[in-house]
Write a protein that holds these residues in place. Structure first.
Motif, PDB file in Angstrom:
ATOM      1  N   ALA A  67     -16.940 -31.332  -3.868  1.00  0.00           N
ATOM      2  CA  ALA A  67     -17.638 -30.298  -3.105  1.00  0.00           C
ATOM      3  C   ALA A  67     -17.589 -28.983  -3.875  1.00  0.00           C
ATOM      4  O   ALA A  67     -16.573 -28.645  -4.485  1.00  0.00           O
ATOM      5  N   THR A 125     -22.158 -25.564   1.040  1.00  0.00           N
ATOM      6  CA  THR A 125     -21.529 -26.540   0.145  1.00  0.00           C
ATOM      7  C   THR A 125     -22.579 -27.504  -0.398  1.00  0.00           C
ATOM      8  O   THR A 125     -23.440 -27.980   0.346  1.00  0.00           O
ATOM      9  N   TYR A 146     -17.001 -19.402   6.487  1.00  0.00           N
ATOM     10  CA  TYR A 146     -18.167 -19.744   5.659  1.00  0.00           C
ATOM     11  C   TYR A 146     -19.435 -19.085   6.206  1.00  0.00           C
ATOM     12  O   TYR A 146     -20.245 -18.539   5.446  1.00  0.00           O
ATOM     13  N   THR A 160     -14.967 -22.858   9.205  1.00  0.00           N
ATOM     14  CA  THR A 160     -16.409 -22.882   9.497  1.00  0.00           C
ATOM     15  C   THR A 160     -16.923 -21.475   9.760  1.00  0.00           C
ATOM     16  O   THR A 160     -17.969 -21.068   9.249  1.00  0.00           O
ATOM     17  N   ASN A 175     -10.199 -25.889  11.316  1.00  0.00           N
ATOM     18  CA  ASN A 175     -11.612 -26.219  11.073  1.00  0.00           C
ATOM     19  C   ASN A 175     -12.521 -25.114  11.587  1.00  0.00           C
ATOM     20  O   ASN A 175     -13.488 -24.710  10.926  1.00  0.00           O
ATOM     21  N   ASP A 223     -14.374 -31.342   5.478  1.00  0.00           N
ATOM     22  CA  ASP A 223     -15.809 -31.632   5.449  1.00  0.00           C
ATOM     23  C   ASP A 223     -15.996 -33.144   5.578  1.00  0.00           C
ATOM     24  O   ASP A 223     -15.716 -33.901   4.643  1.00  0.00           O
ATOM     25  N   GLU A 224     -16.466 -33.575   6.738  1.00  0.00           N
ATOM     26  CA  GLU A 224     -16.650 -35.008   6.985  1.00  0.00           C
ATOM     27  C   GLU A 224     -17.664 -35.628   6.039  1.00  0.00           C
ATOM     28  O   GLU A 224     -17.628 -36.816   5.744  1.00  0.00           O
ATOM     29  N   ARG A 225     -18.580 -34.803   5.532  1.00  0.00           N
ATOM     30  CA  ARG A 225     -19.597 -35.314   4.605  1.00  0.00           C
ATOM     31  C   ARG A 225     -18.960 -35.817   3.311  1.00  0.00           C
ATOM     32  O   ARG A 225     -19.397 -36.808   2.726  1.00  0.00           O
ATOM     33  N   PRO A 272     -12.136 -31.782  -2.814  1.00  0.00           N
ATOM     34  CA  PRO A 272     -12.686 -30.852  -1.834  1.00  0.00           C
ATOM     35  C   PRO A 272     -12.685 -29.444  -2.419  1.00  0.00           C
ATOM     36  O   PRO A 272     -11.971 -29.155  -3.378  1.00  0.00           O
ATOM     37  N   ASP A 312     -27.677 -26.633   1.956  1.00  0.00           N
ATOM     38  CA  ASP A 312     -26.354 -27.110   2.351  1.00  0.00           C
ATOM     39  C   ASP A 312     -26.357 -28.637   2.412  1.00  0.00           C
ATOM     40  O   ASP A 312     -27.231 -29.239   3.046  1.00  0.00           O
ATOM     41  N   THR A 337     -18.720 -24.719  -3.572  1.00  0.00           N
ATOM     42  CA  THR A 337     -19.110 -23.640  -2.669  1.00  0.00           C
ATOM     43  C   THR A 337     -20.019 -22.651  -3.386  1.00  0.00           C
ATOM     44  O   THR A 337     -19.699 -22.199  -4.491  1.00  0.00           O
TER      45      THR A 337
END
Length: 372
Positions: A301, A290, A283, A280, A276, A56-58, A73, A362, A303
Motif C-alpha cells: 500500500a 491509498t 486520512y 480513517t 481504525n 486496510d481490508e483491501r 501496509p 483511491d 499513501t
C-alpha cells in the motif's frame, strides 16, 4: 503460511491534550508501545514515537488472491507529546518542549476528556471539555501571535515601497486579528493565494486537527453530553471528531488474534476499533488516499494526496520512476477482486493504460513503466 509484513513510513501525527485526559493510554493502545501511563501531570516528558500500521481490508483481500511473499501496509507515525498547562506559550510546565514537538507533525490529534472518574485527577479539578479545549487553543494561538509578530516586524520596514512585503504584512495582520478573537487559523476563509502564503508562516493553529473525545464505556457508540458539546463547538472549524474509549482500546491492544479482537468488539457493541476510526479520519483530514502495487514478491500500500497524477504516484516508490515515467497500467480494485487475477482483468479488457495526466484513484492497483 502468512506473508511477512514490512513497513513504509508515511505521515506523522502528534497526540496532544491536557495531563490525564487519556493520551498515553490511547498512544499505548494505538502503537502497543508501553509508554508510562501514570496518573499524574507530565508522566510523558519525552515524546514517545510509535508506528501504527494503517488497517486496510483491501490489502488483505489482494494478498489472499495474489499470495505474495510479503505484504507491506502503509503506516502512520504517532508522537505522544507531553501534556501542557496554562502558560505553556510562555514556557510554563513543559510548554517550550511541547510547542517544539508539535511543530514537527503533519496533523494534531487532540484528546479531550469526556468522562467522569473520581479516581483520575483532573489538572484543573473538574471535568469541563470545552474549557480544556480552550486552554490548549489559547496557548497555541498565543504562540502563533508571537510567530506572526516576528514575521510582520521582519517585513514592516520594506512594506512602504515593496508590494510583496506589504502583502505579507497585511496578511499577517489579518491572521493576527483572527487569532486575537480566540479563533484558530484553520477556521479562516482565505483566498487560494492567501492560503499558500499562510502555509509559509508555519502556524500551529493552521495544522489539520482531529478531536478525539475520550468517553466512558457506556458512551463509546453514541457519545454523551460532554462529547456533544465538543462536536457542536468545532462544527465550523474544518476539523474531524472521533469518539473513543481509551480503556477499551487498551483492552483490545492486549488481545493476540484478530478473531479475539472481533469477538471483543461484538461483545462491546462496537463495529471497529477506535484506531481504525482515528486513522480513517486522519486520512480524510489530510486529503490522503491509498493505491496498491501487487505482485508475487509483494503486495504493498502507498499513501498519496488526493489529486496526485500517475508520475507523482510513481515517485513515491522511487524518484527514478517519476523522472523516467512512460505509462501506468491501472486496474480498479473492484475489477481485480471480482475477476480474481491480473490475467482475467486483461482478458476482460479492464486494464487501463494511462499517461502522465492520469489522476490516481483511491484503491487503484498500478504497475509503472519507466525508462531512466
Amino acid at each position: 503460511m502468512r506473508p511477512k509484513y514490512e513497513y513504509f513510513m508515511a505521515l506523522k501525527c502528534g497526540i496532544v491534550g491536557l495531563p490525564n485526559v487519556g493520551k498515553s493510554t490511547l498512544f499505548n493502545a494505538l502503537t502497543s508501545a508501553k509508554a508510562l501511563a501514570a496518573n499524574y501531570p507530565f508522566a510523558t516528558k519525552e515524546p514517545n514515537l510509535g508506528v501504527i500500521t494503517v488497517p486496510d481490508e483491501r490489502l488483505d483481500a489482494l494478498s489472499a488472491i495474489v499470495n505474495p511473499q510479503k505484504v507491506q501496509p502503509t503506516t502512520v507515525e504517532i508522537l505522544d507529546i507531553a501534556g501542557l498547562i496554562k502558560g505553556a506559550s510562555q514556557g510554563e510546565g513543559l510548554g517550550n518542549q511541547f510547542l517544539a514537538n508539535i511543530r514537527e507533525v503533519d496533523a494534531i490529534i487532540h484528546v479531550i476528556r469526556c468522562f467522569v472518574d473520581d479516581n483520575v485527577v483532573h489538572v484543573d479539578g473538574s471535568i469541563h471539555p470545552v474549557r480544556d479545549k480552550d486552554v490548549i487553543d489559547t496557548e497555541l494561538q498565543l504562540k502563533d501571535i508571537e510567530t506572526l509578530d516576528k514575521r510582520i516586524e521582519k517585513y514592516q520596514k520594506n512594506a512602504k515601497f515593496d508590494k510583496a512585503a506589504k502583502t505579507i504584512v497585511d496578511l499577517g495582520n489579518k491572521v493576527r486579528a483572527h487569532l486575537e478573537q480566540g479563533l484558530n487559523v484553520r477556521s479562516m476563509e482565505l483566498e487560494e493565494e492567501e492560503a499558500e502564503e499562510v502555509k509559509s508562516f508555519q502556524l500551529l493553529t493552521a495544522k489539520p486537527i482531529l478531536y478525539v473525545c475520550n468517553v466512558d464505556e457506556e458512551s463509546a457508540n453514541t457519545g454523551n453530553e460532554l462529547s456533544d458539546a465538543i462536536i457542536q463547538l468545532v462544527a465550523t472549524e474544518n476539523a474531524e471528531v472521533v469518539l473513543i474509549t481509551a480503556s477499551i482500546e487498551a483492552d483490545i491492544a492486549e488481545l493476540e488474534t484478530k478473531e479475539e479482537r472481533q469477538e471483543f468488539l461484538e461483545a462491546m457493541g462496537l463495529s471497529e476499533p477506535g484506531v481504525n476510526k482515528i486513522i480513517t479520519a486522519a486520512y480524510k483530514l489530510l486529503g490522503l488516499i491509498t493505491y496498491f502495487t501487487a505482485g508475487v514478491k509483494e503486495v504493498r500500500a502507498w499513501t498519496i494526496p488526493i489529486g496526485t497524477k500517475a508520475p507523482g504516484a510513481a515517485g513515491v516508490i522511487h524518484t527514478d520512476f517519476e523522472k523516467g515515467f512512460i505509462r501506468a497500467e491501472v486496474i480498479g480494485y473492484n475489477d481485480f477482486i471480482t475477476l480474481g487475477s491480473e490475467a482475467a482483468v486483461k482478458e476482460a479488457g479492464k486494464m487501463g493504460v494511462e499517461g502522465k495526466e492520469y489522476v490516481v484513484k483511491d484503491g487503484d492497483i498500478m504497475h509503472f513503466r519507466f525508462n531512466v
